[in-house]
Design a protein around this motif. Sequence first.
Motif, PDB file in Angstrom:
ATOM      1  N   VAL B 156      -4.460  -7.116 -10.161  1.00  0.00           N
ATOM      2  CA  VAL B 156      -5.047  -6.148  -9.224  1.00  0.00           C
ATOM      3  C   VAL B 156      -6.083  -6.836  -8.345  1.00  0.00           C
ATOM      4  N   PHE B 157      -6.969  -7.604  -8.966  1.00  0.00           N
ATOM      5  CA  PHE B 157      -8.022  -8.247  -8.178  1.00  0.00           C
ATOM      6  C   PHE B 157      -7.500  -9.428  -7.358  1.00  0.00           C
ATOM      7  N   ALA B 158      -6.405 -10.038  -7.800  1.00  0.00           N
ATOM      8  CA  ALA B 158      -5.764 -11.057  -6.969  1.00  0.00           C
ATOM      9  C   ALA B 158      -5.309 -10.416  -5.656  1.00  0.00           C
ATOM     10  N   MET B 162      -6.303 -11.358  -1.836  1.00  0.00           N
ATOM     11  CA  MET B 162      -5.246 -11.757  -0.898  1.00  0.00           C
ATOM     12  C   MET B 162      -5.204 -10.813   0.306  1.00  0.00           C
ATOM     13  N   GLU B 163      -5.526  -9.552   0.062  1.00  0.00           N
ATOM     14  CA  GLU B 163      -5.554  -8.583   1.161  1.00  0.00           C
ATOM     15  C   GLU B 163      -6.650  -8.965   2.168  1.00  0.00           C
ATOM     16  N   TYR B 164      -7.782  -9.422   1.644  1.00  0.00           N
ATOM     17  CA  TYR B 164      -8.870  -9.865   2.532  1.00  0.00           C
ATOM     18  C   TYR B 164      -8.404 -11.046   3.386  1.00  0.00           C
ATOM     19  N   GLY B 165      -7.692 -11.969   2.735  1.00  0.00           N
ATOM     20  CA  GLY B 165      -7.158 -13.111   3.464  1.00  0.00           C
ATOM     21  C   GLY B 165      -6.161 -12.698   4.531  1.00  0.00           C
ATOM     22  N   HIS B 166      -5.343 -11.709   4.221  1.00  0.00           N
ATOM     23  CA  HIS B 166      -4.366 -11.220   5.202  1.00  0.00           C
ATOM     24  C   HIS B 166      -5.073 -10.602   6.400  1.00  0.00           C
ATOM     25  N   LYS B 167      -6.168  -9.907   6.120  1.00  0.00           N
ATOM     26  CA  LYS B 167      -6.884  -9.200   7.178  1.00  0.00           C
ATOM     27  C   LYS B 167      -7.676 -10.147   8.072  1.00  0.00           C
ATOM     28  N   TYR B 168      -8.330 -11.136   7.450  1.00  0.00           N
ATOM     29  CA  TYR B 168      -9.268 -11.969   8.214  1.00  0.00           C
ATOM     30  C   TYR B 168      -8.878 -13.445   8.297  1.00  0.00           C
ATOM     31  N   GLY B 169      -7.950 -13.894   7.442  1.00  0.00           N
ATOM     32  CA  GLY B 169      -7.542 -15.297   7.458  1.00  0.00           C
ATOM     33  C   GLY B 169      -8.535 -16.204   6.752  1.00  0.00           C
ATOM     34  N   ILE B 267      -2.887   3.724  -4.404  1.00  0.00           N
ATOM     35  CA  ILE B 267      -1.962   2.828  -5.104  1.00  0.00           C
ATOM     36  C   ILE B 267      -2.580   1.481  -5.487  1.00  0.00           C
ATOM     37  N   LEU B 268      -3.589   1.025  -4.756  1.00  0.00           N
ATOM     38  CA  LEU B 268      -4.324  -0.192  -5.141  1.00  0.00           C
ATOM     39  C   LEU B 268      -5.801   0.145  -5.036  1.00  0.00           C
ATOM     40  N   PRO B 269      -6.542  -0.024  -6.142  1.00  0.00           N
ATOM     41  CA  PRO B 269      -7.959   0.355  -6.087  1.00  0.00           C
ATOM     42  C   PRO B 269      -8.660  -0.298  -4.902  1.00  0.00           C
ATOM     43  N   ASP B 270      -9.477   0.467  -4.233  1.00  0.00           N
ATOM     44  CA  ASP B 270     -10.239  -0.023  -3.087  1.00  0.00           C
ATOM     45  C   ASP B 270     -11.656  -0.288  -3.568  1.00  0.00           C
ATOM     46  N   VAL B 271     -11.984  -1.553  -3.812  1.00  0.00           N
ATOM     47  CA  VAL B 271     -13.333  -1.875  -4.296  1.00  0.00           C
ATOM     48  C   VAL B 271     -14.286  -2.105  -3.130  1.00  0.00           C
ATOM     49  N   ASN B 272     -13.760  -2.028  -1.922  1.00  0.00           N
ATOM     50  CA  ASN B 272     -14.557  -2.372  -0.742  1.00  0.00           C
ATOM     51  C   ASN B 272     -15.399  -1.209  -0.229  1.00  0.00           C
ATOM     52  N   CYS B 301     -15.696 -10.427 -11.232  1.00  0.00           N
ATOM     53  CA  CYS B 301     -14.780 -10.319 -12.369  1.00  0.00           C
ATOM     54  C   CYS B 301     -13.607 -11.279 -12.214  1.00  0.00           C
ATOM     55  N   PHE B 302     -13.304 -11.636 -10.961  1.00  0.00           N
ATOM     56  CA  PHE B 302     -12.317 -12.672 -10.659  1.00  0.00           C
ATOM     57  C   PHE B 302     -12.815 -13.399  -9.416  1.00  0.00           C
TER      58      PHE B 302
END
Lengths: 136, 402
Positions: B156-158, B162-169, B267-272, B301-302
């Motif tokens: 989940v935390f991976a 990765m989502e952050y990387g997709h958004k901002y590179g 569907i994916l926890p939003d920790v942001n 945590c990761f």
Amino acid sequence: MTDTVASQVPLVEYLVLGDKPHLVAQECTSCGARFFDRRNACAKCFATDFRQVDIATTGVVRTFTIVAYAAPGIPVPFVSAVIDCEGTSVRANLIEVPADPEHVSTGMNVELATYSLGVDDNGAEAIGFGFRPVAA
Amino acid sequence: MSASDEIWILGIHMTKFGKYPNHDVVDLGAEAIMGALADAQVTMADIGILAAGNLMGSGGIGQQLQKQVGQTGIPVFNVSNACATGATALRTAIMAVKAGEVDMGLAVGVEKLAGAGLLGGGGKSKSDDNVWSPSGRYGAVAPTDGRIGTDTMPGVFAQIGMEYGHKYGGTSFELFARISEKNHSHSTLNPLAAYNKAMSLEQIMGDIMIAYPNTRPMCSANCDGAAAAVVVSGAKLKTLSLEQQRRAIKVTASVLTSDPWQEACQILPDVNTLTRNAALQAYELAGVGPEDLDLVELHDCFATAELVHYDNLMLCEEGGAVDFFNSGAPWRDGRLPVNVSGGLQSKGHPISATGIANIWEVCQHLRNEGGQRQIEGAKVGLAHVIGLGSACGIHVLESSAA
């Protein structure tokens, strides 16, 4: 399950089988928020009326991980992903693609695909779903 | 008593994190409480409320702990909020003091997690009679973990990283591993950390892959431990000794948030979003901004989680977490040290203890009692935790001299 045995059963209720397998969601008739399970009221706007809508069967991988270590009985490695299906986020495995970072990336175009989970003692076949790469 | 605007930490303690085969959760929690009371120079007779957290035990941890350290009949709140349980216990005690119900409160979090293995995955097996029969909220005929994405925490935390990387590179396996390298390096100066060994980038990247891009040392370390804190109102503190007043740490913000509705958090926890909301509230309450912070303990945590929280806590500009890390800022000799304790990846993560232990770490520096890992001149610090689901706790702390 009654005496009449279904030939195929979906892995989850929000997977609709048939000629064109697709996912469905419960959409709030007031604000359009979508949920894959039942809600007493909309989590976004608190309205209480929902209608069933079809989810696009193509989308873009927004994020993924390659799970190498899972609970006992779960085959690894597998690719877990979130797919943006024309504005609706869908959680699924990526299938029909090698589970390594050379073959999987965010931004990939993918489409829904189904596969067999096996046949039970009544002859019913369970059908699961995932998303597989398509040419951009 | 009347409602109190000022809240202070009078005493705080954490046990060494690690493996305690001969101690149960009551032993560990009691050790933390006795340490916090001694640090505060008070006894259970002074305490008006106890808030206690423990996730993996049998329940009723607060009452079990009273029997171990002193039963005075005060109200006990047993709280549960995933990995934010410790911060929730502290927040509960603070609310009681703030409301004027009591002038001194005690919060404790304790967990036995050594050897717990993978958290979050699994699910029920197919029924014994070998018939596909729908059950549960989604009418599933088989466990969905592993078939429809992953429930495991590393996975989940991976995806969150990765989502952050997709958004901002700018992200890569190596970048995430470098974050872990920092925290393992920091832990070499922390005698209470579960692990004190520096790890090279090669060691981290070459270790067992758990959920790409998180290898084993990039995951929080399951271990045993406890932490406890005594909080006091400003009015009560004025009646205590000069020594108690000098060592007291001011809590300038105590915030707890949950998820506001977001499209994808179904569907994916939003920790942001909830972290950013909590940070905004905390900075407003404390009257400080991220540029005023001398150190931060955040919920790594990761390795993939630490990156996104640089941004969520506004330690960098939006989208700038990779640059923030690459600038060297979050290293202990950098502009804004993050997780000088070693963080959850190396200090360890006994779930319910974490939300108080990170505050203990900040207090050590604000009291100038940080020993060999002291951040010189630290006056203001922030502690952050996330419990998936989600709950976010943020506390901003200031030294009495600030």
